[in-house]
Motif scaffolding. Structure first.
Motif, PDB file in Angstrom:
ATOM      1  N   LEU A  33       0.871  -1.176   0.000  1.00 52.16           N
ATOM      2  CA  LEU A  33       0.000   0.000   0.000  1.00 52.16           C
ATOM      3  C   LEU A  33       0.905   1.222   0.000  1.00 52.16           C
ATOM      4  O   LEU A  33       2.050   1.156  -0.430  1.00 52.16           O
ATOM      5  N   ARG A  34       0.391   2.355   0.465  1.00 54.76           N
ATOM      6  CA  ARG A  34       1.235   3.560   0.448  1.00 54.76           C
ATOM      7  C   ARG A  34       2.566   3.309   1.150  1.00 54.76           C
ATOM      8  O   ARG A  34       3.612   3.745   0.701  1.00 54.76           O
ATOM      9  N   TRP A  35       2.475   2.621   2.297  1.00 46.24           N
ATOM     10  CA  TRP A  35       3.667   2.083   2.956  1.00 46.24           C
ATOM     11  C   TRP A  35       3.434   0.596   3.130  1.00 46.24           C
ATOM     12  O   TRP A  35       2.280   0.159   3.231  1.00 46.24           O
ATOM     13  N   PRO A  36       4.518  -0.190   3.154  1.00 43.61           N
ATOM     14  CA  PRO A  36       4.312  -1.639   3.343  1.00 43.61           C
ATOM     15  C   PRO A  36       3.537  -1.898   4.628  1.00 43.61           C
ATOM     16  O   PRO A  36       3.796  -1.266   5.656  1.00 43.61           O
ATOM     17  N   VAL A  37       2.587  -2.814   4.577  1.00 44.30           N
ATOM     18  CA  VAL A  37       1.847  -3.183   5.777  1.00 44.30           C
ATOM     19  C   VAL A  37       2.834  -3.872   6.726  1.00 44.30           C
ATOM     20  O   VAL A  37       3.458  -4.860   6.352  1.00 44.30           O
ATOM     21  N   PRO A  38       3.008  -3.341   7.945  1.00 47.20           N
ATOM     22  CA  PRO A  38       4.035  -3.893   8.834  1.00 47.20           C
ATOM     23  C   PRO A  38       3.693  -5.302   9.312  1.00 47.20           C
ATOM     24  O   PRO A  38       2.526  -5.685   9.384  1.00 47.20           O
ATOM     25  N   GLN A  39       4.729  -6.049   9.637  1.00 46.48           N
ATOM     26  CA  GLN A  39       4.552  -7.429  10.100  1.00 46.48           C
ATOM     27  C   GLN A  39       3.656  -7.498  11.335  1.00 46.48           C
ATOM     28  O   GLN A  39       2.900  -8.446  11.506  1.00 46.48           O
ATOM     29  N   ALA A  40       3.756  -6.488  12.192  1.00 44.14           N
ATOM     30  CA  ALA A  40       2.981  -6.514  13.438  1.00 44.14           C
ATOM     31  C   ALA A  40       1.483  -6.628  13.165  1.00 44.14           C
ATOM     32  O   ALA A  40       0.745  -7.216  13.971  1.00 44.14           O
ATOM     33  N   VAL A  41       1.034  -6.102  12.024  1.00 43.42           N
ATOM     34  CA  VAL A  41      -0.396  -6.149  11.708  1.00 43.42           C
ATOM     35  C   VAL A  41      -0.858  -7.599  11.528  1.00 43.42           C
ATOM     36  O   VAL A  41      -1.994  -7.952  11.850  1.00 43.42           O
ATOM     37  N   ARG A  42       0.041  -8.452  11.072  1.00 40.18           N
ATOM     38  CA  ARG A  42      -0.323  -9.857  10.853  1.00 40.18           C
ATOM     39  C   ARG A  42      -0.453 -10.626  12.155  1.00 40.18           C
ATOM     40  O   ARG A  42      -0.865 -11.778  12.155  1.00 40.18           O
ATOM     41  N   LYS A  43      -0.057  -9.993  13.244  1.00 42.77           N
ATOM     42  CA  LYS A  43      -0.024 -10.701  14.543  1.00 42.77           C
ATOM     43  C   LYS A  43      -1.003 -10.110  15.542  1.00 42.77           C
ATOM     44  O   LYS A  43      -0.746 -10.097  16.741  1.00 42.77           O
ATOM     45  N   LEU A  44      -2.125  -9.585  15.040  1.00 40.77           N
ATOM     46  CA  LEU A  44      -3.079  -8.916  15.932  1.00 40.77           C
ATOM     47  C   LEU A  44      -4.103  -9.869  16.530  1.00 40.77           C
ATOM     48  O   LEU A  44      -4.881  -9.465  17.409  1.00 40.77           O
ATOM     49  N   ALA A  45      -4.135 -11.102  16.073  1.00 45.69           N
ATOM     50  CA  ALA A  45      -5.147 -12.041  16.566  1.00 45.69           C
ATOM     51  C   ALA A  45      -5.074 -12.156  18.083  1.00 45.69           C
ATOM     52  O   ALA A  45      -3.987 -12.168  18.672  1.00 45.69           O
ATOM     53  N   GLY A  46      -6.241 -12.218  18.699  1.00 45.66           N
ATOM     54  CA  GLY A  46      -6.323 -12.347  20.154  1.00 45.66           C
ATOM     55  C   GLY A  46      -6.637 -11.029  20.843  1.00 45.66           C
ATOM     56  O   GLY A  46      -7.113 -11.018  21.974  1.00 45.66           O
ATOM     57  N   ARG A  47      -6.393  -9.938  20.153  1.00 48.94           N
ATOM     58  CA  ARG A  47      -6.685  -8.640  20.770  1.00 48.94           C
ATOM     59  C   ARG A  47      -8.164  -8.302  20.649  1.00 48.94           C
ATOM     60  O   ARG A  47      -8.838  -8.703  19.710  1.00 48.94           O
ATOM     61  N   THR A  48      -8.625  -7.516  21.611  1.00 53.07           N
ATOM     62  CA  THR A  48     -10.018  -7.068  21.602  1.00 53.07           C
ATOM     63  C   THR A  48     -10.076  -5.619  21.131  1.00 53.07           C
ATOM     64  O   THR A  48      -9.316  -4.779  21.623  1.00 53.07           O
ATOM     65  N   VAL A  49     -10.966  -5.340  20.195  1.00 53.28           N
ATOM     66  CA  VAL A  49     -11.140  -3.956  19.734  1.00 53.28           C
ATOM     67  C   VAL A  49     -11.902  -3.171  20.790  1.00 53.28           C
ATOM     68  O   VAL A  49     -12.985  -3.573  21.214  1.00 53.28           O
ATOM     69  N   ARG A  50     -11.312  -2.087  21.228  1.00 53.57           N
ATOM     70  CA  ARG A  50     -11.968  -1.281  22.266  1.00 53.57           C
ATOM     71  C   ARG A  50     -12.849  -0.194  21.667  1.00 53.57           C
ATOM     72  O   ARG A  50     -13.911   0.121  22.201  1.00 53.57           O
ATOM     73  N   ALA A  51     -12.363   0.425  20.599  1.00 55.85           N
ATOM     74  CA  ALA A  51     -13.110   1.541  20.012  1.00 55.85           C
ATOM     75  C   ALA A  51     -12.574   1.834  18.622  1.00 55.85           C
ATOM     76  O   ALA A  51     -11.475   1.407  18.265  1.00 55.85           O
ATOM     77  N   VAL A  52     -13.371   2.531  17.832  1.00 59.04           N
ATOM     78  CA  VAL A  52     -12.919   3.003  16.517  1.00 59.04           C
ATOM     79  C   VAL A  52     -13.015   4.521  16.530  1.00 59.04           C
ATOM     80  O   VAL A  52     -14.109   5.081  16.679  1.00 59.04           O
ATOM     81  N   LEU A  53     -11.865   5.176  16.385  1.00 59.73           N
ATOM     82  CA  LEU A  53     -11.796   6.630  16.456  1.00 59.73           C
ATOM     83  C   LEU A  53     -11.408   7.190  15.098  1.00 59.73           C
ATOM     84  O   LEU A  53     -11.003   6.463  14.201  1.00 59.73           O
ATOM     85  N   ARG A  54     -11.534   8.512  14.967  1.00 62.13           N
ATOM     86  CA  ARG A  54     -11.127   9.176  13.732  1.00 62.13           C
ATOM     87  C   ARG A  54     -10.307  10.407  14.072  1.00 62.13           C
ATOM     88  O   ARG A  54     -10.612  11.135  15.013  1.00 62.13           O
ATOM     89  N   ARG A  55      -9.234  10.618  13.309  1.00 59.22           N
ATOM     90  CA  ARG A  55      -8.479  11.871  13.399  1.00 59.22           C
ATOM     91  C   ARG A  55      -8.234  12.302  11.965  1.00 59.22           C
ATOM     92  O   ARG A  55      -7.525  11.614  11.229  1.00 59.22           O
ATOM     93  N   GLY A  56      -8.843  13.416  11.554  1.00 58.49           N
ATOM     94  CA  GLY A  56      -8.762  13.814  10.155  1.00 58.49           C
ATOM     95  C   GLY A  56      -9.392  12.713   9.305  1.00 58.49           C
ATOM     96  O   GLY A  56     -10.531  12.310   9.538  1.00 58.49           O
ATOM     97  N   LYS A  57      -8.653  12.211   8.340  1.00 53.43           N
ATOM     98  CA  LYS A  57      -9.156  11.125   7.494  1.00 53.43           C
ATOM     99  C   LYS A  57      -8.590   9.775   7.915  1.00 53.43           C
ATOM    100  O   LYS A  57      -8.747   8.786   7.198  1.00 53.43           O
ATOM    101  N   TYR A  58      -7.940   9.737   9.054  1.00 57.50           N
ATOM    102  CA  TYR A  58      -7.417   8.469   9.569  1.00 57.50           C
ATOM    103  C   TYR A  58      -8.438   7.810  10.485  1.00 57.50           C
ATOM    104  O   TYR A  58      -9.042   8.467  11.335  1.00 57.50           O
ATOM    105  N   LEU A  59      -8.602   6.497  10.334  1.00 58.10           N
ATOM    106  CA  LEU A  59      -9.393   5.701  11.258  1.00 58.10           C
ATOM    107  C   LEU A  59      -8.424   4.995  12.200  1.00 58.10           C
ATOM    108  O   LEU A  59      -7.409   4.444  11.747  1.00 58.10           O
ATOM    109  N   LEU A  60      -8.746   5.032  13.484  1.00 54.07           N
ATOM    110  CA  LEU A  60      -7.862   4.468  14.501  1.00 54.07           C
ATOM    111  C   LEU A  60      -8.622   3.383  15.247  1.00 54.07           C
ATOM    112  O   LEU A  60      -9.614   3.665  15.923  1.00 54.07           O
ATOM    113  N   VAL A  61      -8.161   2.159  15.095  1.00 54.13           N
ATOM    114  CA  VAL A  61      -8.797   1.035  15.776  1.00 54.13           C
ATOM    115  C   VAL A  61      -8.013   0.758  17.049  1.00 54.13           C
ATOM    116  O   VAL A  61      -6.885   0.266  16.999  1.00 54.13           O
ATOM    117  N   ASP A  62      -8.631   1.093  18.184  1.00 51.68           N
ATOM    118  CA  ASP A  62      -7.968   0.941  19.489  1.00 51.68           C
ATOM    119  C   ASP A  62      -8.000  -0.530  19.895  1.00 51.68           C
ATOM    120  O   ASP A  62      -9.070  -1.089  20.117  1.00 51.68           O
TER     121      ASP A  62
END
Length: 269
Positions: A33-62
């Motif tokens: 993508l615009r920047w390579p998707v980091p390896q850490a993203v592939r290892k998110l299994a097991g985490r619980t999503v707390r909230a979905v926030l927005r800053r400008g046009k960025y979406l932030l998944v807590d």
DNA sequence: CTCGCCACCTGGGGGC
DNA sequence: TGCCCCCAGGTGGCGA
């Protein structure tokens, strides 16, 4: 698709479907993508999503111990689907949450999927962002102060995310039409009164777009992906040569900073 | 600092 | 049908 209103409506659609749920798997089909998707993203299994926030046009998944940062670029979209839905061309990324899948599609790949464990607002992409236009931070005095140092045309100033976030090419033109301001006006030549008019116009235009996108974008996030109704509400954007709905003059197009601007030569001075 | 411009990438539409 | 050019909702990064 994505300017602030669509990102915000996407956020509102996603939040109740993601919050409190556990990430069961991640699939990265295309990491370029615009920047390579980091390896850490592939290892998110097991985490619980707390909230979905927005800053400008960025979406932030807590995710508790960090944030997934999503950006839709020029052509990105997010949808909630049933697991096993066949991925189509340009479906680059899935976040699987048990019996639901959040899927990113982005033909042009200007979007981003990133991960940060640090304070998310300190992330280099977020740290220098400007004020949120729908917050109280955008008021006449603040807009007046922000514009003082800038000789650049007000249209380009509005699209500079280091001053005000979220106002893209469509809503910059639409806001200036609503405020009756010529897009070529140097930012620092706007009076306080015109800044007041513009600040209100930006808020009105963005809020109306969120409302208009609401129904269609709920479908967009949930299932289908058809365009919203915001298009039919445009007063100047992509209306070159058509008649101004206020005065009947022909809408004009000009290029500023390699982007098209649209304006009514009679209504905007 | 600000500014002007280029870059990244794919696809759709129009002209010939 | 094919080719070529222009256009597209964003924004980081470069040099001046």
């Amino acid at each position: 698709m994505p300017e602030l209103p669509e990102v915000e409506v996407t956020r509102r659609g996603l939040a109740p479907q993601l919050a409190g749920r556990v990430i069961s798997a991640v699939e990265v089909r295309e990491p370029r993508l615009r920047w390579p998707v980091p390896q850490a993203v592939r290892k998110l299994a097991g985490r619980t999503v707390r909230a979905v926030l927005r800053r400008g046009k960025y979406l932030l998944v807590d995710c508790g111990d960090g944030h997934l940062i999503l950006h839709l670029g020029m052509s990105g979209s997010l949808r909630m689907l049933a697991p096993g839905t066949p991925a189509q061309k340009h479906d680059h990324f899935d976040l699987v949450l048990g019996d639901r899948v959040l899927r990113l599609r982005d033909p042009r790949r200007f979007g981003a999927v990133l991960w940060t464990k640090d304070a998310v607002h300190a992330h280099p992409l977020l740290a220098n962002l400007g004020i949120e236009p729908l917050s109280r931070a955008l008021d006449p005095a603040r807009l007046y102060a922000l514009t003082r140092k800038h000789r650049a045309p007000i249209k380009q100033f509005l699209m500079d995310g280091r001053r005000i976030v979220g106002v893209g090419n469509i809503y910059a033109s639409e806001s200036l039409f609503r405020a009756g301001i010529d897009p070529r006006t140097p930012a620092n030549r706007l009076s306080l009164a015109r800044c007041a008019r513009l600040a209100k116009a930006i808020k009105d235009i963005l809020r109306a777009a969120i409302r208009a996108g609401g129904s269609s974008l709920r479908d967009y996030v949930g299932a289908n992906g058809e365009h919203g109704e915001a298009q039919s509400r445009h007063r100047v954007y992509e209306r070159e040569g058509q008649l101004c709905r206020s005065c009947g003059a022909k809408i004009r197009r000009l290029v500023q900073g390699q982007r098209s601007s649209y304006y009514c030569p009679r209504c905007q001075k």
